[in-house]
Design a protein around this motif. Structure first.
Motif, PDB file in Angstrom:
ATOM      1  N   ARG A   1       0.835  -1.196   0.000  1.00 40.09           N
ATOM      2  CA  ARG A   1       0.000   0.000   0.000  1.00 40.09           C
ATOM      3  C   ARG A   1       0.877   1.256   0.000  1.00 40.09           C
ATOM      4  O   ARG A   1       1.799   1.387   0.804  1.00 40.09           O
ATOM      5  CB  ARG A   1      -0.911  -0.002   1.224  1.00 40.09           C
ATOM      6  N   GLY A   2       0.616   2.177  -0.920  1.00 44.40           N
ATOM      7  CA  GLY A   2       1.373   3.415  -0.996  1.00 44.40           C
ATOM      8  C   GLY A   2       2.582   3.371  -1.904  1.00 44.40           C
ATOM      9  O   GLY A   2       3.229   4.391  -2.121  1.00 44.40           O
ATOM     10  N   LEU A   3       2.903   2.211  -2.477  1.00 44.54           N
ATOM     11  CA  LEU A   3       4.061   2.071  -3.365  1.00 44.54           C
ATOM     12  C   LEU A   3       3.615   2.166  -4.818  1.00 44.54           C
ATOM     13  O   LEU A   3       2.745   1.423  -5.269  1.00 44.54           O
ATOM     14  CB  LEU A   3       4.770   0.744  -3.131  1.00 44.54           C
TER      15      LEU A   3
ATOM     16  N   ALA B   1       1.900   7.831   5.970  1.00 45.25           N
ATOM     17  CA  ALA B   1       1.525   8.876   6.911  1.00 45.25           C
ATOM     18  C   ALA B   1       2.629   9.091   7.934  1.00 45.25           C
ATOM     19  O   ALA B   1       3.207   8.127   8.471  1.00 45.25           O
ATOM     20  CB  ALA B   1       0.221   8.515   7.614  1.00 45.25           C
ATOM     21  N   SER B   2       2.905  10.363   8.207  1.00 44.42           N
ATOM     22  CA  SER B   2       3.919  10.707   9.205  1.00 44.42           C
ATOM     23  C   SER B   2       3.478  10.255  10.591  1.00 44.42           C
ATOM     24  O   SER B   2       2.327  10.471  10.982  1.00 44.42           O
ATOM     25  CB  SER B   2       4.156  12.215   9.212  1.00 44.42           C
ATOM     26  N   PRO B   3       4.357   9.603  11.357  1.00 45.81           N
ATOM     27  CA  PRO B   3       3.985   9.206  12.728  1.00 45.81           C
ATOM     28  C   PRO B   3       3.857  10.395  13.674  1.00 45.81           C
ATOM     29  O   PRO B   3       3.346  10.241  14.781  1.00 45.81           O
ATOM     30  CB  PRO B   3       5.145   8.289  13.131  1.00 45.81           C
ATOM     31  N   TRP B   4       4.302  11.602  13.240  1.00 46.43           N
ATOM     32  CA  TRP B   4       4.269  12.775  14.115  1.00 46.43           C
ATOM     33  C   TRP B   4       2.998  13.604  13.926  1.00 46.43           C
ATOM     34  O   TRP B   4       2.415  14.065  14.892  1.00 46.43           O
ATOM     35  CB  TRP B   4       5.496  13.657  13.864  1.00 46.43           C
TER      36      TRP B   4
ATOM     37  N   ILE C   1       4.141  11.599   3.841  1.00 38.11           N
ATOM     38  CA  ILE C   1       5.556  11.700   3.505  1.00 38.11           C
ATOM     39  C   ILE C   1       5.770  10.872   2.236  1.00 38.11           C
ATOM     40  O   ILE C   1       5.302   9.737   2.150  1.00 38.11           O
ATOM     41  CB  ILE C   1       6.452  11.162   4.637  1.00 38.11           C
ATOM     42  N   VAL C   2       6.458  11.455   1.255  1.00 39.24           N
ATOM     43  CA  VAL C   2       6.704  10.762  -0.013  1.00 39.24           C
ATOM     44  C   VAL C   2       8.202  10.577  -0.206  1.00 39.24           C
ATOM     45  O   VAL C   2       8.965  11.548  -0.161  1.00 39.24           O
ATOM     46  CB  VAL C   2       6.124  11.555  -1.208  1.00 39.24           C
TER      47      VAL C   2
ATOM     48  N   PHE D   1       8.269  16.201   2.756  1.00 39.48           N
ATOM     49  CA  PHE D   1       7.579  16.205   4.038  1.00 39.48           C
ATOM     50  C   PHE D   1       6.515  17.291   4.015  1.00 39.48           C
ATOM     51  O   PHE D   1       6.673  18.333   3.393  1.00 39.48           O
ATOM     52  CB  PHE D   1       8.561  16.498   5.180  1.00 39.48           C
ATOM     53  N   ASN D   2       5.440  17.061   4.730  1.00 39.76           N
ATOM     54  CA  ASN D   2       4.390  18.057   4.902  1.00 39.76           C
ATOM     55  C   ASN D   2       4.274  18.416   6.374  1.00 39.76           C
ATOM     56  O   ASN D   2       4.177  17.536   7.244  1.00 39.76           O
ATOM     57  CB  ASN D   2       3.030  17.509   4.409  1.00 39.76           C
ATOM     58  N   PHE D   3       4.321  19.710   6.663  1.00 37.29           N
ATOM     59  CA  PHE D   3       4.284  20.164   8.042  1.00 37.29           C
ATOM     60  C   PHE D   3       2.960  20.867   8.334  1.00 37.29           C
ATOM     61  O   PHE D   3       2.316  21.391   7.466  1.00 37.29           O
ATOM     62  CB  PHE D   3       5.440  21.129   8.322  1.00 37.29           C
TER      63      PHE D   3
END
Length: 231
Positions: A145-147, A184-187, A192-193, A229-231
């Motif tokens: 998933r996501g690849l 998905a970012s764990p934070w 995140i790509v 990254f997306n912040f």
């Protein structure tokens, strides 16, 4: 898509500016010509079926051109003119769930229309291939998933190196592959790509382009990795 800016679905004119640096082989070496304006007229159609889109356009581009003036040594002047006419076809869309295609084909008639004393009027313009094409594909893998796996093939036709059309570089074809993984970012839970690609997969040796008497060498096999990254 092929690398040529266009407008589809209407008659249009466009322009952009460019500059030229005279090389060390001429009496006015180091001179930078002022920006010039390129005029473009284009008409096209677009067919959108929802999952698949096709565009077809015809264009006519006129631009100032550099000419060589005889002398000891010779000099370069911005007094010539070049005209590029052609057609461009682009297709892109999802042919099956998770499988997308993107491709383009351009046919160009590049002609020198104003040269020094008309010596090469009507000859093919330097660095303008008759045909350029590319086809790319993306596949969202069902097993991870996501690849997403990607691939692309680029082809550029023969290009003339000099105004008299006695020297040319051969056509070339390059293959690229790649992959991207989105999670998905764990934070903060935002995506995140991670991207990785190999350009010129088969390490082909080729001359990529020609312009103003200069030819550029195509890059060897190249590995690229990046992260967004997306912040």
């Amino acid at each position: 898509m092929v690398a040529r800016h266009g407008v589809c679905g209407q008659n249009a004119t466009a322009s952009h500016t460019s500059a030229h640096l005279v090389s060390g082989n001429f009496s006015n070496a180091g001179t930078v010509f002022p920006p010039t304006r390129t005029k473009q007229a284009e008409v096209g159609v677009k067919i959108d079926t929802g999952r698949f889109t096709t565009t077809l356009s015809a264009f006519d581009i006129t631009r100032p051109n550099v000419i060589t003036v005889p002398g000891t040594p010779p000099s370069q002047q911005l007094n010539g003119e070049q005209r590029n006419r052609g057609m461009e076809l682009n297709v892109f869309g999802e042919v099956a769930p998770g499988f997308r295609l993107l491709g383009g084909l351009a046919l160009i008639d590049g002609e020198q229309t104003r040269t020094q004393n008309g010596a090469t009027d009507g000859r093919v313009a330097i660095g303008v291939p008759v045909v350029t094409t590319n086809i790319g594909a993306e596949w969202d893998t069902p097993f991870v998933r996501g690849l997403t796996l990607t691939g692309r093939v680029i082809h550029t036709g023969r290009q003339y190196v000099n105004a008299t059309n006695t020297l040319s570089i051969p056509s070339w074809t390059r293959s690229d592959i790649g992959a991207r993984y989105t999670f998905a970012s764990p934070w903060n839970g935002k995506p995140i790509v991670v991207r990785a690609s190999i350009e010129n997969l088969f390490n082909e040796a080729y001359w990529a382009s020609a312009y103003s008497g200069v030819i550029t060498l195509g890059a060897p096999r190249t590995y690229l990795v990046s992260t967004t990254f997306n912040f």
